[in-house]
Motif scaffolding. Sequence first.
Motif, PDB file in Angstrom:
ATOM      1  N   GLU A 586       0.826  -1.206   0.000  1.00 24.04           N
ATOM      2  CA  GLU A 586       0.000   0.000   0.000  1.00 24.04           C
ATOM      3  C   GLU A 586       0.863   1.259   0.000  1.00 24.04           C
ATOM      4  O   GLU A 586       0.385   2.351  -0.292  1.00 24.04           O
ATOM      5  N   LEU A 587       2.175   1.124   0.301  1.00 22.91           N
ATOM      6  CA  LEU A 587       3.071   2.264   0.285  1.00 22.91           C
ATOM      7  C   LEU A 587       3.209   2.862  -1.112  1.00 22.91           C
ATOM      8  O   LEU A 587       3.586   4.011  -1.263  1.00 22.91           O
ATOM      9  N   SER A 590       1.218   6.045  -1.233  1.00 27.04           N
ATOM     10  CA  SER A 590       1.765   7.205  -0.535  1.00 27.04           C
ATOM     11  C   SER A 590       3.060   7.685  -1.200  1.00 27.04           C
ATOM     12  O   SER A 590       3.345   8.883  -1.231  1.00 27.04           O
ATOM     13  N   GLN A 591       3.820   6.763  -1.766  1.00 27.01           N
ATOM     14  CA  GLN A 591       5.051   7.154  -2.457  1.00 27.01           C
ATOM     15  C   GLN A 591       4.739   7.987  -3.697  1.00 27.01           C
ATOM     16  O   GLN A 591       5.404   8.979  -3.973  1.00 27.01           O
ATOM     17  N   ALA A 593       2.134   9.721  -4.058  1.00 26.98           N
ATOM     18  CA  ALA A 593       1.620  10.989  -3.554  1.00 26.98           C
ATOM     19  C   ALA A 593       2.766  11.940  -3.239  1.00 26.98           C
ATOM     20  O   ALA A 593       2.726  13.123  -3.581  1.00 26.98           O
ATOM     21  N   ILE A 594       3.822  11.437  -2.625  1.00 26.33           N
ATOM     22  CA  ILE A 594       4.981  12.275  -2.289  1.00 26.33           C
ATOM     23  C   ILE A 594       5.668  12.741  -3.575  1.00 26.33           C
ATOM     24  O   ILE A 594       5.991  13.906  -3.735  1.00 26.33           O
ATOM     25  N   SER A 597       3.846  15.549  -5.030  1.00 23.53           N
ATOM     26  CA  SER A 597       3.389  16.573  -4.099  1.00 23.53           C
ATOM     27  C   SER A 597       3.954  17.947  -4.449  1.00 23.53           C
ATOM     28  O   SER A 597       3.511  18.952  -3.931  1.00 23.53           O
TER      29      SER A 597
END
Lengths: 678, 92
Positions: A586-587, A590-591, A593-594, A597
């Motif tokens: 699931e990372l 978020s990765q 997303a970063i 960003s």
Amino acid sequence: MKKLKAALAGNPNSGKTTIFNLLTGSHQHVGNYPGVTVEEKYGVCRYGDYEITFVDLPGTYSLTAYSEEELITRNYIINEKPDVVVDIIDASGIERNLYLSMQLMDLDIPLVLVFNMSDIAEQRGLVFNIEQLSVLFEAKIVKMVGNKGKGKQELLEAVIETSGIPGKSRIHKMKYGDEIENELEKIEKAVLTEEPALCQIYQARWLSIKLLEQDDEITKKVQSSKVNTIVESSVNHLKSIFRESPEIIMAGRRYGYISGACQETIKTTAELSHNYSDMIDAVVTHRILGLPIFLVLMYLTFFLTFKLGSYPMSWLEHLFGWAGENISGFWEPGSNNWLKSLLVDGIIGGVGGVIVFLPNILILFMMIAFLEDSGYMARAAFIMDRIMHKIGLHGKSFIPMLIGFGCSVPAIMATRILENKRNRLATIMVIPLMSCGAKLTIYALIIPAFFEPYFYGPMMWLIYLIGIILAVICIKLLRLTIFKGETVPFVMELPPYRLPTFKSIAIHMWQRGWMYLKKAGTIILAASIILWFAMSYPKPDTSSEQGKLEYSAIGRLGKVIEPAIKPLGFDWKIGTALIGATAAKELFVSQMAIAYSVSDPELAGMTLREKLSANYTPLTGFCIMLFCLIYAPCIATIVMTKQETNSWRWAMFQFFGLTALAYIITFIVYQMGSLIFN
Amino acid sequence: MEKKEVKPLSKIRSGEKARLVTIVAGRGLNNKLASMGLVSDVEIAVVSNSHPGPFVINVKGSKVMLGRGMANKIMVSSCGNEKVKSGSGRQS
């Protein structure tokens, strides 16, 4: 305090584990026998002046060299020389169960026989003359009802008493009949003179029996060609008389002895024509109803594991979130302190990531223990066998594969229900191809970003289906290559249905849970910290999250592999996210997303999905899902594979094998797709 | 015991009994079956033989399931239509 060592042997389903639990309670240690996947269990029981260590040997029907379990059982008895061997016998199927006892008697060891489930045997109208049986088998016999806790004290007394009797050989040796005895005698003589070293370890008579049975393990140990010639001529001689190999004749003779002994000592007072087990079987193994019943039970297992488990899971997540916030509170808000980051992101994040799976694992193993102890698992295996056999797997393999749709970690632990090593390894290797819950979060990000709403369902279905088809193909390939060998012929006992005891289920759950925390927890934690480190260091001067990621070890690695993943339609951002996602799938979300960003004026105010669809084509989106489905499993899975297969080799094979497969398939799909769509 | 003809176990119908004559298989399988009670002369009661469905037999008091291929390798001689006894399965 006197110390004794006792080993529990017995047929599968004889109630051996129930008695082991009764004797040792929760003071148990579970491990693996070195180099194999068979479980080793021992526990201590204090009684009077004695401290007795009980070893729960694998359940076996006999002591040949054809299976790992049987080899472990007999080698344990020969090499470790326990003071007493306790043979647990299901009293209601006594003749079949005594077959193992006969082979234990051949080993000439201090033996105690337990007639377990004697209440059921009595209900069926069997009356045992224990005294006479005890004389015939030269062993103390204890009647027990393991699941009701009856007979524990008598068993302990018998063990202590038997251990006190100085080593003597048996008076009644099992005689195999004149023709065979003559040959045995010839072989024994030759062995005694030609192989004195072997006779130090094994008894000459037992060696001769095993040689005449053409036992693979023992035959390999014999160096002398004289012995081999004698054995060969004996085997041929007996074959010419009986038209069957000596081992089969000898098996028949053992049963003959048992029948004779039972005829004299067991009376049948009533004849039950039907019992409740037959009635349950008429329904659950029904040719039409069987499959739906099985699917409903599997759905229930799956549902309880992941639905019921999600509540304690979210409590644990909150607990770790709360702990993280509190620890952050020691520093000023927005502080970049490395210790804070290590504690909150590395350790609490890592430990939390491990422990949140615990409820799932406990519930799952409660369900499995219930299905197994009740006797249903054997039926389930049979129902699924016709389908699973076609791809070269055992019917039981279906269960861990199904659990794999939830999470690979418990699924790999669940392969313990498979007895055959090749089946077990093949199943473990393909479990990551079942789309787990974490991969679902990736699909949930990608699909709405690139596809129209009416494609959501079919897309999801397609990606799950691709996983299943690949798993089937991989198993086929593995079974034809490295796990070659005949598919284990399907023969399986259908044990009578029993209501499992709460205690045995609780012990089972506790052991699995603890094993998970202790073994996987430590390594998964270490790996998470390393990955956290690689994602955070080295640190640049910039304060933007994207800049940090790009500057970190993983970001750089992403850049390095960019040329390699270009043909798959991926850039360095996706590459970085893919590497980071090996910590937990699931990372990936978020990765990404970063990585996105950064406040690019053109992309400002867009959601991650919009940014993705602005930057990539739907083909790339599909390739991301495809690659995530197949490539290297997460750290927790790799560690679990290592634990369960007992070797890093298989874990690495899985890691690199799946990554290579992902690369090849995504490469083909992207290149073909580019040709078609451009 | 009228008929003494030898046929595969798979030909025996549910509820009938048969006596094992021989098993046409390799050593490993032969041994495995022997350890589960399937040796020459043993009485086998066919509990369920419905095609396609589980092939279940009762041997020496325990129920054993076999694949259909396996049931073809086990050669038996029929012992008629006596009612199947469950329970210990011993002959009195």
